[in-house]
Write an enzyme that holds these catalytic residues in place. Structure first.
Site, PDB file in Angstrom:
ATOM      1  N   ARG A   1      10.577   5.516   5.926  1.00 43.83           N
ATOM      2  CA  ARG A   1      10.225   4.195   5.394  1.00 43.83           C
ATOM      3  C   ARG A   1      10.008   3.226   6.547  1.00 43.83           C
ATOM      4  NH1 ARG A   1      10.112   2.634   0.500  1.00 43.83           N
ATOM      5  NH2 ARG A   1      10.608   4.780  -0.008  1.00 43.83           N
TER       6      ARG A   1
ATOM      7  N   LYS B   1       4.171   6.460   2.692  1.00 40.10           N
ATOM      8  CA  LYS B   1       3.424   6.781   1.459  1.00 40.10           C
ATOM      9  C   LYS B   1       2.674   8.100   1.696  1.00 40.10           C
ATOM     10  CE  LYS B   1       3.631   1.946   0.134  1.00 40.10           C
ATOM     11  NZ  LYS B   1       2.921   0.699  -0.209  1.00 40.10           N
TER      12      LYS B   1
ATOM     13  N   ASP C   1      -5.510  -3.074   5.311  1.00 37.38           N
ATOM     14  CA  ASP C   1      -4.150  -2.599   5.021  1.00 37.38           C
ATOM     15  C   ASP C   1      -4.277  -1.222   4.356  1.00 37.38           C
ATOM     16  OD1 ASP C   1      -1.688  -2.046   3.889  1.00 37.38           O
ATOM     17  OD2 ASP C   1      -1.355  -4.080   3.133  1.00 37.38           O
TER      18      ASP C   1
ATOM     19  N   GLU D   1      15.778  -4.667  21.691  1.00 39.54           N
ATOM     20  CA  GLU D   1      14.825  -5.779  21.558  1.00 39.54           C
ATOM     21  C   GLU D   1      13.838  -5.745  22.695  1.00 39.54           C
ATOM     22  OE1 GLU D   1      17.085  -9.357  21.238  1.00 39.54           O
ATOM     23  OE2 GLU D   1      17.452  -9.062  19.104  1.00 39.54           O
TER      24      GLU D   1
ATOM     25  N   TYR E   1      20.574  -0.983  20.421  1.00 40.38           N
ATOM     26  CA  TYR E   1      19.787  -2.219  20.406  1.00 40.38           C
ATOM     27  C   TYR E   1      18.676  -2.105  21.432  1.00 40.38           C
ATOM     28  CZ  TYR E   1      20.796  -6.117  17.403  1.00 40.38           C
ATOM     29  OH  TYR E   1      20.828  -6.954  16.323  1.00 40.38           O
TER      30      TYR E   1
ATOM     31  N   THR F   1       1.949   1.416   6.051  1.00 42.79           N
ATOM     32  CA  THR F   1       3.321   1.897   5.960  1.00 42.79           C
ATOM     33  C   THR F   1       3.292   3.320   6.519  1.00 42.79           C
ATOM     34  OG1 THR F   1       3.000   2.887   3.784  1.00 42.79           O
ATOM     35  CG2 THR F   1       3.776   0.606   3.831  1.00 42.79           C
TER      36      THR F   1
HETATM   37  C1  LIG Z   1       3.281  -0.622  -0.093  1.00 41.94           C
HETATM   38  C2  LIG Z   1       2.331  -1.624   0.425  1.00 41.94           C
HETATM   39  C3  LIG Z   1       2.726  -2.618   1.343  1.00 41.94           C
HETATM   40  C4  LIG Z   1       4.164  -2.944   1.677  1.00 41.94           C
HETATM   41  O1  LIG Z   1       4.962  -1.986   2.104  1.00 41.94           O
HETATM   42  P1  LIG Z   1       6.576  -2.189   2.096  1.00 41.94           P
HETATM   43  O2  LIG Z   1       6.990  -1.171   3.074  1.00 41.94           O
HETATM   44  O3  LIG Z   1       7.010  -1.946   0.692  1.00 41.94           O
HETATM   45  O4  LIG Z   1       6.865  -3.578   2.540  1.00 41.94           O
HETATM   46  C5  LIG Z   1       1.749  -3.432   1.886  1.00 41.94           C
HETATM   47  N1  LIG Z   1       0.471  -3.316   1.531  1.00 41.94           N
HETATM   48  C6  LIG Z   1       0.059  -2.411   0.618  1.00 41.94           C
HETATM   49  C7  LIG Z   1      -1.387  -2.331   0.274  1.00 41.94           C
HETATM   50  C8  LIG Z   1       0.975  -1.548   0.030  1.00 41.94           C
HETATM   51  O5  LIG Z   1       0.571  -0.685  -0.910  1.00 41.94           O
END
Ligand SMILES: *Cc1c(COP(=O)(O)O)cnc(C)c1O
Length: 416
Positions: free
Chosen positions: A235, A229, A200, A56, A54, A226
């Protein structure tokens, strides 16, 4: 480890499921644009004893004792992320991309505030104000999208909307958009009309990290991503921001929207960033671009309409309506699945079917590129896809393609 305590011993059911999933990953062509195969080193970090801790709070400012080593690993992740993206401040604790975005909203918006975001149908993400997501429930959302003819983001329309809506926050970044994004232009628009900008880069983070897509970091107030990807890590999510927003971002994440951080995943992120800083990672990202172009061009030459006419990044969208008007994205996805080709249906700009049927397919090359496949394999994959789509109800032909897919995957084994 004592073999009596091994997973297959303790829980043969779960162990067998994991083994079957491993086999599935080995024998399928993974073309889902948001997926990838992380390295064995990242998997080791994520499967480590750090899951027991933990922590936090933030390094040197924890609510629990015993944090000296997790402090070190989080600080390492932070330093490497800064080096990779040249950002002023970074928070590596978000459990996912969604958590990262929600924390940004909490840091700078009040319920009912106007936001301007890309629509889901045109390639945006659920967390960008979709009506059934918390972002769409809490904030007054207006959507921009792509130009109906060019199918590129309609920056002029975005500017008109910014002028009339006066959003507090503009978001830019997509899950199904194949073209280079002009972050600087959107930042100029947002700032001109008094809005903050969140970029994003969940999908394109690997390209941004290696300079193969322009970075929003110099222009956007917040950059979220993220790590699993194109970045090919565990993840998880991450928030970058200007120093001025550091405190509000950190407290919006914890205690605002999360409790204890996943220290094992943060260790995996640190490993991922180290890998992403290496010259091999840039070579990998360059190969993703070449593979995506090769696959896209071959599909196009086989008579399919590509949304926006092509691709600049790791994915492209096929509009099935022109060539196969009776085949929905869902039908196509299901038939390809029978041939061990995994991808997802996707809505296309000006969609005429429901999102559950959809008229398009989203195809990405990051995962097959990680396996070592190059342009010649992309031509084979295009032929596989075309053969299945034109023989949707012929199980014999689909079974033949499946055999060929399995043969191809055996030449490019996973490293686990
Ligand atoms: C995949 C994605 C997310 C969210 O990611 P998670 O890990 O699935 O919550 C947010 N914004 C965009 C543009 C994405 O492609």
């Amino acid at each position: 480890m004592d073999s009596q305590k091994d997973l297959p011993h303790v829980d043969p059911e779960v162990a067998a499921i994991i083994e079957r999933e491993h086999q599935r990953q080995e024998e399928h062509l993974e073309l889902i644009a948001s997926e990838n195969f992380t390295s064995p080193a990242v998997i080791q970090a994520v499967g480590s004893v750090l899951t027991n801790k933990y922590a936090e709070g933030y390094p040197q400012k924890r609510y629990y004792g015993g944090c000296e080593f997790v402090d070190q690993v989080e600080s390492l992740a932070i330093e490497r992320a800064k080096q990779l993206f040249h950002c002023e401040h970074v928070n590596v604790q978000p459990h996912s991309g969604t958590q990262a975005n929600v924390a940004v909203y909490l840091s700078c918006l009040s319920p009912g505030d106007p936001i301007l975001t890309m629509s889901l149908e045109d390639g945006g993400h659920l967390t960008h104000g979709y009506c059934k997501n918390i972002s769409g429930m809490l904030y007054r959302t207006t959507h921009y999208g792509v130009h109906r003819e060019t199918e590129f983001i309609d920056y002029d329309a975005l500017e008109e909307l910014a002028k009339t809506v006066r959003p507090k926050l503009v978001t830019i970044g997509a899950s199904a958009y194949a073209r280079t994004i002009d972050f600087e232009r959107v930042a100029d628009i947002a700032h001109h009309y008094g809005a903050l900008l969140m970029a994003d880069i969940a999908h394109i983070a690997g390209l941004v990290a290696t300079g193969l897509h322009p970075s929003p970091v110099p222009f956007a107030d917040f950059v979220t991503t993220t790590t699993h990807k194109t970045l090919r890590g565990p993840r998880g999510g991450m928030i970058m921001c200007k120093e001025a927003f550091a405190k509000c971002i950190d407290s919006a994440l914890f205690p605002g929207t999360q409790g204890g951080p996943l220290m094992h995943v943060i260790a995996g992120k640190a490993v991922c960033f180290k890998e992403a800083l290496s010259p091999e990672f840039r070579t990998y990202q360059e190969q993703i671009l070449r593979n995506t172009k090769a696959l896209c061009t071959e599909i196009q030459q086989r008579g399919y309409r590509i949304v926006s006419g092509g691709t600049d990044n790791h994915l492209f969208l096929v509009d099935l309506r022109a060539t196969l008007p009776d085949v929905s994205g869902k039908d196509a996805q299901m038939a390809l699945e029978k041939a061990n080709i995994t991808l997802n249906k996707n809505t296309v700009p000006g969609e005429t079917r429901s999102p559950f049927q959809a008229s398009g397919l989203r195809i990405g090359s990051p995962a097959v590129t990680t396996r070592g496949m190059k342009e010649p394999e992309m031509l084979q994959i295009a032929e596989f896809i075309d053969t299945v789509l034109r023989n949707l109800n012929n199980d014999t032909i689909i079974a033949t393609v499946r055999e060929r897919v399995i043969a191809l995957t055996k030449q490019f084994p996973l490293p686990y």
